[in-house]
Enzyme design. Structure first.
Site, short mmCIF file in Angstrom:
data_model
loop_
_atom_site.label_atom_id
_atom_site.label_comp_id
_atom_site.label_asym_id
_atom_site.label_seq_id
_atom_site.Cartn_x
_atom_site.Cartn_y
_atom_site.Cartn_z
CG ASP A 1 -45.71 61.81 -9.54
OD1 ASP A 1 -45.30 60.73 -10.00
OD2 ASP A 1 -46.13 61.95 -8.38
CG ASP B 1 -46.72 56.34 -10.39
OD1 ASP B 1 -46.92 56.55 -9.20
OD2 ASP B 1 -47.46 55.61 -11.09
CD GLU C 1 -44.57 54.46 -6.12
OE1 GLU C 1 -45.37 54.40 -5.18
OE2 GLU C 1 -44.94 54.50 -7.30
CG HIS D 1 -49.62 60.40 -3.10
ND1 HIS D 1 -48.25 60.29 -3.19
CD2 HIS D 1 -50.11 59.65 -4.12
CE1 HIS D 1 -47.93 59.52 -4.21
NE2 HIS D 1 -49.05 59.13 -4.80
CG ASP D 2 -49.60 56.13 -2.83
OD1 ASP D 2 -50.67 56.62 -3.23
OD2 ASP D 2 -48.63 55.89 -3.58
#
Ligand code: NOJ
Length: 572
Positions: free
Chosen positions: A97, A199, A255, A331-332
């Site tokens: 990430d 991210d 993202e 994870h979100d």
């Protein structure tokens, strides 16, 4: 030559919740290494690890204080190298990430930057003077509630933070900052890392004159289009590509909140040399009341018709240029069976149905840890949640503004709260789901007794087994990678049906996204004269006049020279 990531299925690991090998209640790197054979047996091609760098863990590692060190709670650099090597030995790639829109306020760069307006790090972040009344420079909001600006007395200035105040945004206008980032990317890639999930990369370029948004009723701070896709985004990405990515056989997955397929084409067109694919938010926020003062906590039912329309739009527009990253969970995002499906009576069928919709499409499918065994949302007391997003939102909307009742907020948390996906991975039916031998950092979902890996591996009809087959299909069948896409039965409110076609082959993906039987009458005329089931989540697919609850299958048209051995009623 086809890029490796076009045939790949990527598995996301949230290290804190995956497997605790040393009994401190946190998942760790050795824990992941010890499960590589499990992941290999699932068949995935790459792992994406959420952040494991040194961090105060205010946002579970999305607040990094040192990009070149591993947080000791996860392990050591040697552990990381063993994990990368162990994955490679099994033919699995390792993706990290890259969190470079912001750092932690405990990063050395920020500690120095905040000291004065005139030191080598002063311009590493985005500092602006207060308004004449001492207030923040503009009315922009933070994604975690409140203003996007935090005052710092040492400089008598505010710094920008799109997320928590402990996550100051880096100043990408500063070439020194960019070169530091490219260096740290090389640092990891030289250790064998095969790519990056970037991210909130859509936010790195800012509108640096920071104009106010026009006022909106009921909102003190506003999040709007100027938070994304700043004027230099494409330039920065091209530079990163040239400086780093082009030098490695790697994948770059951005993202991209607030993206449209048109933006995605620009970001992922190979000729433009920016990114390989992006995560869009459009489909996954269809249950949100648009523009509500309570943001993501104001919910409405998801309409399958809209889901079909949005996912299909992305399929069409990226068909000839660019590439889709396909996902329902991460994870979100909460567990899809609980959020949009049925997590009780039809949990398994429903998990397989959503998987079929996704894995039948063009793009790179992502599987989030636990999705492959059909894990479900947790219904905890508010005080049991750990997520900064949930805590800050409670304070902002329930406590301070009073725009949503505690009861409605709690229901929304059960539906879409991020901790639903972060509960520890359920390995077996022993205490704490076999995740840890001590106290887990976040409560284990009590349904682990029935829903766990050991149970799934022992059951030939498990969700896991279905995922294994779907993933194997992606490796064997170029039609899934290359085939064209066409949505059928566009107006049907619950049936998601589409066709893939490639070099004379034709496949139909047929999914009933409801917990009720549906007449198969509309589907029949679409079926080929002779067909066989490629995969199905019920025995004897399409044999009856009804599609069963969450029934899903992919059927292939049979060529004349294919033996009549399929499931097609035409063959019986
Ligand atoms: C997106 C990440 O996925 C999320 O978990 C995080 O809180 C924000 N970016 C800020 O880094």
């Amino acid at each position: 030559m086809t890029k490796w990531w076009k045939n790949a299925v990527i598995y996301q690991i949230y290290p804190k919740s995956f497997f605790d090998s040393d009994g401190n209640g946190w998942g760790d790197l050795d824990g992941i290494t010890s499960k590589l054979d499990y992941l290999h047996s699932l068949g995935v091609d790459a792992l994406w690890l959420s952040p494991i760098y040194e961090s105060p863990q205010v946002d579970n590692g999305y607040d990094i204080s040192d990009y070149r060190r591993i947080d000791s709670r996860f392990g050591t650099m040697d552990d990381m190298q063993r994990l990368i090597d162990g994955a490679h030995e099994r033919g699995i790639r390792a993706i990290m990430d890259l969190v470079v829109n912001h750092t932690s306020d405990e990063h050395d760069w920020f500690r120095r930057s905040r000291q004065s307006r005139d030191n080598p790090y002063s311009d590493y972040y985005l500092w602006r003077d207060p308004r004449p009344d001492g207030g923040p420079p503009n009315n922009w909001g933070s994604h975690f509630g409140g203003s996007a600006w935090e005052y710092c007395a040492d400089r008598d200035q505010y710094y920008l933070h799109y997320y928590a105040s402990k996550q100051p945004d880096l100043n990408w206008e500063n070439p020194q900052v960019r070169s530091e980032i490219y260096d740290l990317m090389r640092f990891w890639m030289d250790r064998g890392v095969d790519g990056w999930r970037m991210d909130v990369i859509a936010q790195i370029s800012k509108y640096i004159d920071f104009p106010d948004y026009p006022p909106q009723e009921g909102k003190e701070f506003i999040i709007g289009p100027m938070h994304y896709y700043g004027p230099r985004l494409h330039e920065f990405l091209r530079e990163m590509h040239q400086e780093v990515l082009s030098k490695y056989d790697c994948v770059a997955i951005g993202e991209a909140p607030a993206s449209t397929p048109e933006i995605a084409r620009l970001l992922t067109d190979p000729e433009r040399a920016e990114l390989d694919m992006i995560f869009t938010f459009e489909h996954i926020e269809l249950d949100r009341v648009p523009n509500s003062v309570n943001r993501k906590w104001d919910l409405r039912p998801m309409e399958v018709r809209e889901l079909k329309q949005v996912l299909s739009k992305w399929q069409y527009i990226l068909a000839d240029r660019g590439w889709n990253a396909l996902y329902f969970e991460n994870h979100d995002r909460a567990r899809i069976v609980s959020r949009w499906g049925n997590d009780t009576l039809y949990r398994k069928q429903c998990a397989n149905a959503f998987a079929t919709v996704l894995h039948g499409m063009q793009g790179t499918p992502f599987v989030y840890q636990g999705e492959e065994i059909g894990m479900v949302n947790a219904h905890y007391e508010l005080s049991d949640y750990q997520d900064i997003d949930i805590k800050n939102a409670y304070r902002a909307y329930v406590h301070d503004a009073g725009t949503i009742s505690e009861e409605r907020f709690t229901k929304a948390v059960w539906q879409v709260g991020r901790d639903n996906a972060r509960t520890p991975m359920q390995w077996d039916a022993s205490k704490n789901a076999g995740f840890t031998s001590s106290w887990p950092w976040l409560k284990v979902n009590p349904r682990y007794v029935d829903i766990n890996v050991a149970e799934a591996l022992a059951d030939r009809d498990s969700v896991f087994a279905y995922y294994q087959r779907l993933i194997a299909l992606r490796h064997q069948e170029p039609i899934l990678i290359e085939g064209s896409y066409e949505l059928l039965l566009e107006d049907d409110p619950v049936l998601f049906v589409y066709e893939r076609a490639w070099q004379g082959q034709r496949w139909l993906v047929i999914v009933n996204l409801s917990d009720r039987e549906q007449s198969a009458e509309q589907v029949r005329p679409l079926l080929y004269d002779r067909w066989r089931a490629v995969i199905a989540n019920y025995p004897e697919p399409l044999a009856q006049s009804q599609l069963r609850p969450y029934e899903a299958c992919i059927v292939a048209r049979m060529d004349d020279d294919e033996g009549a051995h399929g499931d097609s009623p035409a063959n019986r």
